[in-house]
Design a protein around this motif. Structure first.
Motif, short mmCIF file in Angstrom:
data_model
loop_
_atom_site.label_atom_id
_atom_site.label_comp_id
_atom_site.label_asym_id
_atom_site.label_seq_id
_atom_site.Cartn_x
_atom_site.Cartn_y
_atom_site.Cartn_z
N PHE A 106 0.84 -1.20 0.00
CA PHE A 106 0.00 0.00 0.00
C PHE A 106 0.87 1.26 0.00
CE2 PHE A 106 -2.13 3.49 2.12
CZ PHE A 106 -3.39 3.50 1.54
N ALA A 107 1.89 1.27 0.88
CA ALA A 107 2.77 2.45 0.98
C ALA A 107 3.51 2.70 -0.33
CB ALA A 107 3.76 2.26 2.13
N LYS A 108 3.97 1.62 -0.95
CA LYS A 108 4.69 1.76 -2.22
C LYS A 108 3.77 2.32 -3.30
CE LYS A 108 6.83 -1.03 -5.86
NZ LYS A 108 7.26 -2.38 -6.26
N THR A 109 2.57 1.79 -3.41
CA THR A 109 1.61 2.27 -4.42
C THR A 109 1.25 3.73 -4.16
OG1 THR A 109 0.71 0.02 -4.52
CG2 THR A 109 -0.58 1.77 -5.54
N PHE A 110 1.01 4.06 -2.90
CA PHE A 110 0.70 5.44 -2.51
C PHE A 110 1.84 6.36 -2.91
CE2 PHE A 110 0.61 9.06 0.32
CZ PHE A 110 -0.73 9.34 0.50
N PHE A 111 3.06 5.93 -2.62
CA PHE A 111 4.26 6.71 -2.88
C PHE A 111 4.41 6.97 -4.38
CE2 PHE A 111 8.70 7.88 -2.74
CZ PHE A 111 8.91 8.36 -1.45
N TYR A 150 17.70 -7.57 0.38
CA TYR A 150 17.33 -6.54 1.34
C TYR A 150 17.48 -5.14 0.77
CZ TYR A 150 17.41 -3.51 5.41
OH TYR A 150 17.15 -2.49 6.28
N LEU A 151 18.56 -4.88 0.03
CA LEU A 151 18.80 -3.54 -0.50
C LEU A 151 17.85 -3.18 -1.64
CD1 LEU A 151 22.70 -3.40 -0.45
CD2 LEU A 151 21.08 -2.39 1.17
N LYS A 152 17.02 -4.13 -2.05
CA LYS A 152 16.05 -3.87 -3.10
C LYS A 152 14.64 -3.69 -2.56
CE LYS A 152 18.65 -6.47 -6.60
NZ LYS A 152 18.59 -7.58 -7.58
N THR A 153 14.47 -3.72 -1.23
CA THR A 153 13.14 -3.55 -0.66
C THR A 153 12.73 -2.08 -0.68
OG1 THR A 153 13.92 -3.25 1.62
CG2 THR A 153 13.50 -5.52 0.87
N PHE A 154 11.42 -1.87 -0.65
CA PHE A 154 10.89 -0.51 -0.72
C PHE A 154 11.45 0.37 0.40
CE2 PHE A 154 7.50 2.37 0.86
CZ PHE A 154 7.49 3.26 -0.19
N GLU A 155 11.39 -0.12 1.63
CA GLU A 155 11.85 0.69 2.77
C GLU A 155 13.33 0.97 2.70
OE1 GLU A 155 10.59 2.30 5.38
OE2 GLU A 155 8.55 1.98 4.69
N SER A 156 14.15 0.00 2.28
CA SER A 156 15.59 0.23 2.23
C SER A 156 15.94 1.26 1.16
CB SER A 156 16.33 -1.08 1.96
OG SER A 156 16.04 -1.59 0.67
N ILE A 157 15.25 1.23 0.03
CA ILE A 157 15.50 2.22 -1.03
C ILE A 157 15.08 3.61 -0.58
CG2 ILE A 157 14.80 2.94 -3.35
CD1 ILE A 157 14.69 -0.05 -4.07
N ILE A 158 13.92 3.70 0.07
CA ILE A 158 13.47 5.01 0.57
C ILE A 158 14.46 5.56 1.57
CG2 ILE A 158 11.68 6.17 1.91
CD1 ILE A 158 10.89 5.62 -0.94
N ARG A 159 14.94 4.70 2.48
CA ARG A 159 15.89 5.18 3.49
C ARG A 159 17.19 5.66 2.85
NH1 ARG A 159 13.65 1.06 6.85
NH2 ARG A 159 15.11 -0.49 6.04
N ASP A 165 20.11 13.96 0.85
CA ASP A 165 20.08 15.42 1.01
C ASP A 165 18.73 15.84 1.56
OD1 ASP A 165 18.30 15.48 -1.25
OD2 ASP A 165 20.08 15.25 -2.51
N ASP A 166 18.48 17.17 1.58
CA ASP A 166 17.27 17.69 2.21
C ASP A 166 16.00 17.40 1.40
OD1 ASP A 166 17.70 19.36 0.12
OD2 ASP A 166 17.83 21.21 1.30
N ARG A 167 16.12 16.81 0.23
CA ARG A 167 14.92 16.36 -0.48
C ARG A 167 14.15 15.34 0.35
NH1 ARG A 167 16.50 13.34 -5.46
NH2 ARG A 167 18.03 12.51 -4.00
N GLY A 168 14.89 14.67 1.24
CA GLY A 168 14.31 13.60 2.03
C GLY A 168 13.14 14.03 2.89
N PHE A 169 13.09 15.31 3.27
CA PHE A 169 11.98 15.77 4.10
C PHE A 169 10.64 15.60 3.39
CE2 PHE A 169 15.48 18.23 6.06
CZ PHE A 169 15.36 17.76 7.35
N ASP A 173 7.65 12.82 4.28
CA ASP A 173 6.25 13.20 4.50
C ASP A 173 5.31 12.28 3.73
OD1 ASP A 173 6.75 15.23 6.26
OD2 ASP A 173 6.65 16.84 4.77
N ILE A 174 5.70 11.93 2.50
CA ILE A 174 4.86 11.03 1.70
C ILE A 174 4.76 9.67 2.37
CG2 ILE A 174 4.53 9.96 -0.55
CD1 ILE A 174 6.30 12.15 -1.74
N ARG A 175 5.91 9.17 2.81
CA ARG A 175 5.92 7.87 3.47
C ARG A 175 5.06 7.90 4.74
NH1 ARG A 175 11.35 5.04 5.74
NH2 ARG A 175 11.36 6.96 6.95
N TYR A 176 5.19 8.96 5.51
CA TYR A 176 4.39 9.11 6.75
C TYR A 176 2.90 9.12 6.41
CZ TYR A 176 2.17 11.34 10.75
OH TYR A 176 1.33 11.64 11.78
N ASN A 177 2.52 9.89 5.39
CA ASN A 177 1.11 9.99 5.02
C ASN A 177 0.59 8.66 4.48
OD1 ASN A 177 0.73 12.68 5.73
ND2 ASN A 177 1.50 13.44 3.77
#
Length: 396
Positions: A106-111, A150-159, A165-169, A173-177
């Protein structure tokens, strides 16, 4: 095909799921029939269940027990011979009616949809390469670590992107939402789709050993328990079918039911489902409401499951089967006990006092003769009066 078999009192052969002698999972096949009927007639699976209630008649217990605390709402149910249908948010087990899907999918599709909709690539918030890595990522494997991918999982790539850099903020927010929207949808389904009333199909011996049930649901033995007679019909034939069709046994297992990721996403977005998808989605929710942790198996629970919008037609209280007997907790006060004595006499219903056994950790149900109880109480009261110094009150 119907076939009366000598000695087992069934109207069906033992290989027919409708027979009480059927050794398989009869609920599975009965719900499959409800599936087919609902799809063919473009109805809710619940309405199909109501219409097919007679197909499971032989699997219904002869009676069920319901434990109550001594409260105004409980007494209202008793006096009206109705049961209240509750929402899971009020249940004592946080895993009760547990709704879940694949949160990472769900999070990946939302993202992905959020990035595309808001042109984040054109704005330079994420690169084309990073976006492709996200799209080709795997959901995180639940509860296990797999180094090879592991390095190909959604969460690991997002992290890894968030660390750059500051794009991460903005990405964070998208991941949180995404996770917030998932949880809000889960809560909405759990509390707004179906309401429940719970019962126990204990045998007589199990009932006498059920001190946990009295402790959990009858206010630590100060409440009461009602035995309902399921062999009797309700006076209203439509309500009788609704109640019988909605009565289902709980299944006790190690893991919860998962709702299909694609159906969950469609529901979240309000996208139209095919009739088959709609029924499968309804069925997944229904099964989630009937699936419980194995730690609760001693309850032998049956549930009355009714969709929320139908419950509202009855103000969340619906007629139920006749009362067969009332059992009063060991620690119930004498004043409350007398309320039930009077009620039982008025309704001509057997009433039992529960008492602690003397040679085992088991309760005993002792029948109460209400007339004899009040005769004895008056005899004791008159004796007390006659012994008092107030001669004016003698022979009251």
């Amino acid at each position: 095909k119907k076939l009366m078999i000598e000695g087992n009192n069934s109207n069906f052969s033992k290989d027919d799921y409708r027979s009480k002698n059927y050794s398989g999972n009869w609920t599975k096949y009965w719900l499959q029939q409800a599936d087919k009927s609902a799809i063919a007639r473009k109805k809710s699976i619940h309405e199909a269940m109501w219409e097919l209630c007679d197909e499971k008649a032989e699997h219904m217990p002869k009676s069920v027990f319901k434990f109550y605390p001594f409260t105004p709402n409980s007494l209202k149910c008793l006096e009206s011979n109705k049961v209240y249908l509750n929402t899971p948010e009020n249940f004592n087990d946080p895993y009760d009616c547990f709704i879940c899907s694949d949160q990472e999918t769900f999070a990946k599709t939302f993202f992905i949809e959020y990035i595309e909709k808001n042109d984040y690539i054109q704005q330079g918030i994420i690169t084309e390469d990073e976006f492709e890595r996200i799209k080709s990522s795997y959901p995180d494997p639940p509860g296990e670590f797999i180094p090879s991918h592991y390095l190909k999982t959604f969460e690991s790539i997002i992290r890894s992107i968030l660390l750059l850099d500051d794009r991460g903020f903005k990405l964070d927010d998208i991941r949180y939402n995404a996770h917030k929207e998932y949880q809000n949808t889960i809560t909405s389904i759990r509390n707004n789709k179906i309401r429940v009333s719970s019962f126990s199909s204990l045998s007589d011996d199990e009932f006498c050993r059920s001190t946990e049930m009295w402790g959990h649901y009858a206010a630590s033995h100060t409440g009461f328990c009602v035995e309902y007679d399921l062999e009797s019909k309700l006076s209203n034939a439509k309500i009788d079918s609704l109640v019988r069709g909605g009565m289902m046994p709980c299944k006790y297992s190690k893991k919860p039911i998962f709702i299909s990721s694609s159906l969950f996403w469609k529901y979240y977005n309000g996208n139209r489902m095919t009739d088959n998808q709609r029924i499968q989605f309804e069925k997944s929710i229904l099964l989630s409401f009937l699936n419980k942790s194995r730690s609760w198996s001693y309850e032998k629970e049956w549930r009355l499951i009714v969709p929320d919008d139908a419950c509202k037609m009855f103000d969340n209280m619906i007629d139920f089967f006749p009362i067969k007997a009332i059992y009063l907790g060991v620690k119930m006060s004498s004043d409350n006990r007398e309320y039930f004595y009077d009620f039982a006499k008025r309704k001509n219903i057997p009433v039992m006092d529960m008492r602690c056994g003397t040679d085992a950790y088991e309760l005993e149900a002792v029948a109460v003769d209400v007339d004899k109880y009040y005769d004895w109480k008056n005899f004791i009261r008159q004796g007390t009066i006659n012994k008092s110094k107030y001669t004016f009150l003698w022979n009251v």
